[in-house]
Scaffold this active site. Structure first.
Site, PDB file in Angstrom:
ATOM      1  CD  GLN A 148      42.422  62.531  26.236  1.00 41.85           C
ATOM      2  OE1 GLN A 148      43.507  61.988  26.418  1.00 41.85           O
ATOM      3  NE2 GLN A 148      41.529  62.089  25.376  1.00 41.85           N
TER       4      GLN A 148
ATOM      5  CD  GLU B 206      60.442  63.211  50.920  1.00 40.38           C
ATOM      6  OE1 GLU B 206      59.797  63.141  51.983  1.00 40.38           O
ATOM      7  OE2 GLU B 206      61.666  63.424  50.890  1.00 40.38           O
TER       8      GLU B 206
ATOM      9  CB  SER C  87      58.587  50.965  50.321  1.00 40.13           C
ATOM     10  OG  SER C  87      58.243  51.411  49.037  1.00 40.13           O
TER      11      SER C  87
HETATM   12  C1  FAD Z   1      64.075  60.611  40.533  1.00 40.69           C
HETATM   13  C2  FAD Z   1      64.196  60.057  41.915  1.00 40.69           C
HETATM   14  C3  FAD Z   1      64.726  60.833  42.926  1.00 40.69           C
HETATM   15  C4  FAD Z   1      64.861  60.305  44.212  1.00 40.69           C
HETATM   16  N1  FAD Z   1      65.476  61.064  45.191  1.00 40.69           N
HETATM   17  C5  FAD Z   1      65.789  60.466  46.372  1.00 40.69           C
HETATM   18  C6  FAD Z   1      66.612  61.154  47.325  1.00 40.69           C
HETATM   19  O1  FAD Z   1      67.025  62.299  47.126  1.00 40.69           O
HETATM   20  N2  FAD Z   1      66.952  60.507  48.468  1.00 40.69           N
HETATM   21  C7  FAD Z   1      66.530  59.229  48.730  1.00 40.69           C
HETATM   22  O2  FAD Z   1      66.895  58.702  49.766  1.00 40.69           O
HETATM   23  N3  FAD Z   1      65.744  58.559  47.845  1.00 40.69           N
HETATM   24  C8  FAD Z   1      65.376  59.135  46.678  1.00 40.69           C
HETATM   25  N4  FAD Z   1      64.608  58.450  45.762  1.00 40.69           N
HETATM   26  C9  FAD Z   1      64.151  57.112  46.076  1.00 40.69           C
HETATM   27  C10 FAD Z   1      62.632  56.999  46.298  1.00 40.69           C
HETATM   28  O3  FAD Z   1      62.284  57.611  47.508  1.00 40.69           O
HETATM   29  C11 FAD Z   1      62.281  55.511  46.223  1.00 40.69           C
HETATM   30  O4  FAD Z   1      62.360  55.151  44.859  1.00 40.69           O
HETATM   31  C12 FAD Z   1      60.927  55.203  46.811  1.00 40.69           C
HETATM   32  O5  FAD Z   1      60.979  55.331  48.212  1.00 40.69           O
HETATM   33  C13 FAD Z   1      60.466  53.771  46.473  1.00 40.69           C
HETATM   34  O6  FAD Z   1      61.453  52.828  46.748  1.00 40.69           O
HETATM   35  P1  FAD Z   1      61.852  51.753  45.622  1.00 40.69           P
HETATM   36  O7  FAD Z   1      62.105  52.493  44.373  1.00 40.69           O
HETATM   37  O8  FAD Z   1      62.925  50.888  46.164  1.00 40.69           O
HETATM   38  O9  FAD Z   1      60.509  50.905  45.407  1.00 40.69           O
HETATM   39  P2  FAD Z   1      60.006  49.643  46.268  1.00 40.69           P
HETATM   40  O10 FAD Z   1      60.003  49.970  47.703  1.00 40.69           O
HETATM   41  O11 FAD Z   1      60.776  48.440  45.834  1.00 40.69           O
HETATM   42  O12 FAD Z   1      58.516  49.519  45.778  1.00 40.69           O
HETATM   43  C14 FAD Z   1      58.128  48.869  44.552  1.00 40.69           C
HETATM   44  C15 FAD Z   1      56.594  48.909  44.501  1.00 40.69           C
HETATM   45  O13 FAD Z   1      56.069  48.128  45.594  1.00 40.69           O
HETATM   46  C16 FAD Z   1      55.167  48.927  46.348  1.00 40.69           C
HETATM   47  N5  FAD Z   1      55.277  48.580  47.776  1.00 40.69           N
HETATM   48  C17 FAD Z   1      56.395  48.495  48.527  1.00 40.69           C
HETATM   49  N6  FAD Z   1      56.076  48.212  49.792  1.00 40.69           N
HETATM   50  C18 FAD Z   1      54.725  48.132  49.847  1.00 40.69           C
HETATM   51  C19 FAD Z   1      53.778  47.860  50.871  1.00 40.69           C
HETATM   52  N7  FAD Z   1      54.152  47.640  52.134  1.00 40.69           N
HETATM   53  N8  FAD Z   1      52.456  47.839  50.547  1.00 40.69           N
HETATM   54  C20 FAD Z   1      52.051  48.076  49.267  1.00 40.69           C
HETATM   55  N9  FAD Z   1      52.897  48.341  48.265  1.00 40.69           N
HETATM   56  C21 FAD Z   1      54.219  48.365  48.548  1.00 40.69           C
HETATM   57  C22 FAD Z   1      55.627  50.358  46.130  1.00 40.69           C
HETATM   58  O14 FAD Z   1      54.590  51.279  46.425  1.00 40.69           O
HETATM   59  C23 FAD Z   1      56.013  50.322  44.665  1.00 40.69           C
HETATM   60  O15 FAD Z   1      54.865  50.462  43.864  1.00 40.69           O
HETATM   61  C24 FAD Z   1      64.426  58.982  44.475  1.00 40.69           C
HETATM   62  C25 FAD Z   1      63.880  58.198  43.443  1.00 40.69           C
HETATM   63  C26 FAD Z   1      63.793  58.707  42.182  1.00 40.69           C
HETATM   64  C27 FAD Z   1      63.267  57.810  41.082  1.00 40.69           C
END
Ligand code: FAD
Length: 390
Positions: free
Chosen positions: A344, A371, A138
């Site tokens: 459902q 995204e 994020s």
């Molecule tokens: C199938 C798939 C395809 C993807 N494709 C791409 C791609 O092509 N290119 C690319 O670069 N990335 C890609 N991603 C990555 C995706 O964009 C990230 O998984 C996403 O941005 C979330 O990051 P994270 O998984 O590290 O979660 P984290 O950032 O670790 O978040 C974990 C949880 O904490 C919450 N959180 C984090 N910060 C805050 C905040 N400030 N306030 C409140 N809640 C918060 C989040 O909402 C989430 O619920 C892909 C992911 C998947 C699973």
């Protein structure tokens, strides 16, 4: 004609664009939709679908004529994303990701870079957008991938995770930090890595809940070398490329979510018009009609907002960040709700893999995560109403 079909007809497309959308609809009906369950079950990358989309020259719609494409409107592009994603969400995201990765090159690349690189995509190549790292999700500004200038080359060290099209792309739009500028967000820089670059290898491929036929891979850069000519914009200028690029990719993932949602709605409506209980069709129960009204209303309003954002982008408006956030948030929450309600409404049959709604529900979940997670979008939108204290 349903109210959703009538809404669709209000989207202003040119004659050629309508023809192309009709060709996509035909292809979807004839082969992409019928194959989707098979690709979901096998997890095989949908190369056949990619080849057929390339048969229509579909990448050309987002590449200007000067670089080998046909340069159509953003609205026409979004229309195709919706159509493809309802039929096969994996194919939809494979195609849309190429657009997400290539539009920054078209917007910020030099003439030389566009002439050298864009025709490969116009001719049917795939692209990947590489932002996320194991410790930077994020908050992408925490990325650690390093770009070290070395004469005419740049040496890349680091890794990316969760990259859609990661192991199949011809071009990678990669964000990292320009080593001489340090660790801060002012060091974030963008460059293009070409397929086969020495020092680029692939790690694990994710075994996912949905989008099982799209490829999500780990990328590893070990002294990977790219020509300095592949630097996009200035060293340290990466955030000025990343943030405007999201304004085009977020409506695109919203169109993808709305395609999934629309497919679930249509399946549910068809089913409850046939299925009978207590001597009546399910659609005749008033409680179900109230639910349909809520779901159709949400779908219609989200689609209207999609076309509103498309018009803004097509008119040249750049400041659409909040509109795009709101669209991504509402469209993806709707996709999750709609697909859950569709399961459902199918009762026990909805929980079984014979029916498409089971897959649609699994495909919908990620739309709330990628995204920018929906928590992040809620923050962005809410924060925009905060007044500065004097
Ligand atoms: C199938 C798939 C395809 C993807 N494709 C791409 C791609 O092509 N290119 C690319 O670069 N990335 C890609 N991603 C990555 C995706 O964009 C990230 O998984 C996403 O941005 C979330 O990051 P994270 O998984 O590290 O979660 P984290 O950032 O670790 O978040 C974990 C949880 O904490 C919450 N959180 C984090 N910060 C805050 C905040 N400030 N306030 C409140 N809640 C918060 C989040 O909402 C989430 O619920 C892909 C992911 C998947 C699973």
């Amino acid at each position: 004609m349903t109210l959703l079909q009538r809404l669709e007809q209000t989207v202003a497309l040119g004659a050629e664009e309508r023809l192309l959308v009709d060709s996509v609809k035909r292809l979807v009906g004839e082969s992409i939709a019928p194959r989707a369950a098979g690709f979901d079950a096998s997890g095989e990358f949908p190369w056949r679908n990619v080849a057929e989309l390339n048969g229509l020259g579909l990448n050309g719609m987002f590449i200007p004529e000067a670089y080998g494409g046909a340069g159509m409107s953003y609205a026409a592009y979004l229309r195709c994303v919706m159509e493809l994603s309802g039929a096969c969400a994996s194919t939809g995201i494979v195609w849309a990701t190429t657009f997400h990765a290539i539009s920054p090159l078209l917007e910020f690349g030099t003439e030389e870079q566009k002439r050298r690189l864009a025709p490969r995509i116009a001719a049917g190549g795939l692209a990947a957008l590489c932002i996320t790292e194991p410790t930077a999700g994020s908050d992408a500004t925490g990325m650690r991938t390093r770009f070290a200038p070395d004469g005419d080359e740049i040496a890349i060290n680091g890794g990316k995770t969760f990259i859609t099209n990661g192991d199949v792309a011809d071009l990678y739009l990669l964000f990292g930090k320009w080593a001489p500028l340090g660790e801060g967000k002012d060091a974030i820089t963008a460059l293009i890595v070409e397929k086969g670059a020495p020092g680029l290898r692939f790690g694990r491929k994710e075994d996912k809940m949905g989008h099982r036929a799209s490829s999500t891979a780990v990328l590893i850069f070990e002294d990977c070398r790219v020509p300095r000519a592949n630097l996009l914009g200035a060293p340290g200028g990466g955030l000025n490329i990343l943030l405007p690029s999201l304004n085009k990719s977020r409506p695109s993932v919203a169109a993808h979510a709305l395609g999934i949602s629309r497919a679930a709605f249509e399946d549910a409506v068809a089913y409850i018009n046939e299925r009978r209980q207590s001597g009546k069709r399910i659609v005749e129960f008033q409680g179900i009609q109230f639910l349909l009204a809520d779901l159709a209303g949400e779908q219609a309003l989200c689609e209207s907002w999609l076309w509103h954002v498309a018009r803004l982008v097509d008119s040249g408006e750049k400041d659409v960040g909040l509109e795009a956030s709101l669209l991504k948030l509402r469209a993806s929450d709707l996709a999750m709700r709609m697909t859950t309600e569709a399961v459902q409404l199918h009762g026990g049959y909805g929980y079984c893999k014979d029916l498409r709604v089971e897959r649609l529900m699994r495909d919908a979940k990620i739309t709330q995560i990628w995204e920018g997670t929906n928590q992040v979008h809620r923050q962005l939108i809410g924060r925009s109403f905060m007044r500065k204290r004097g």
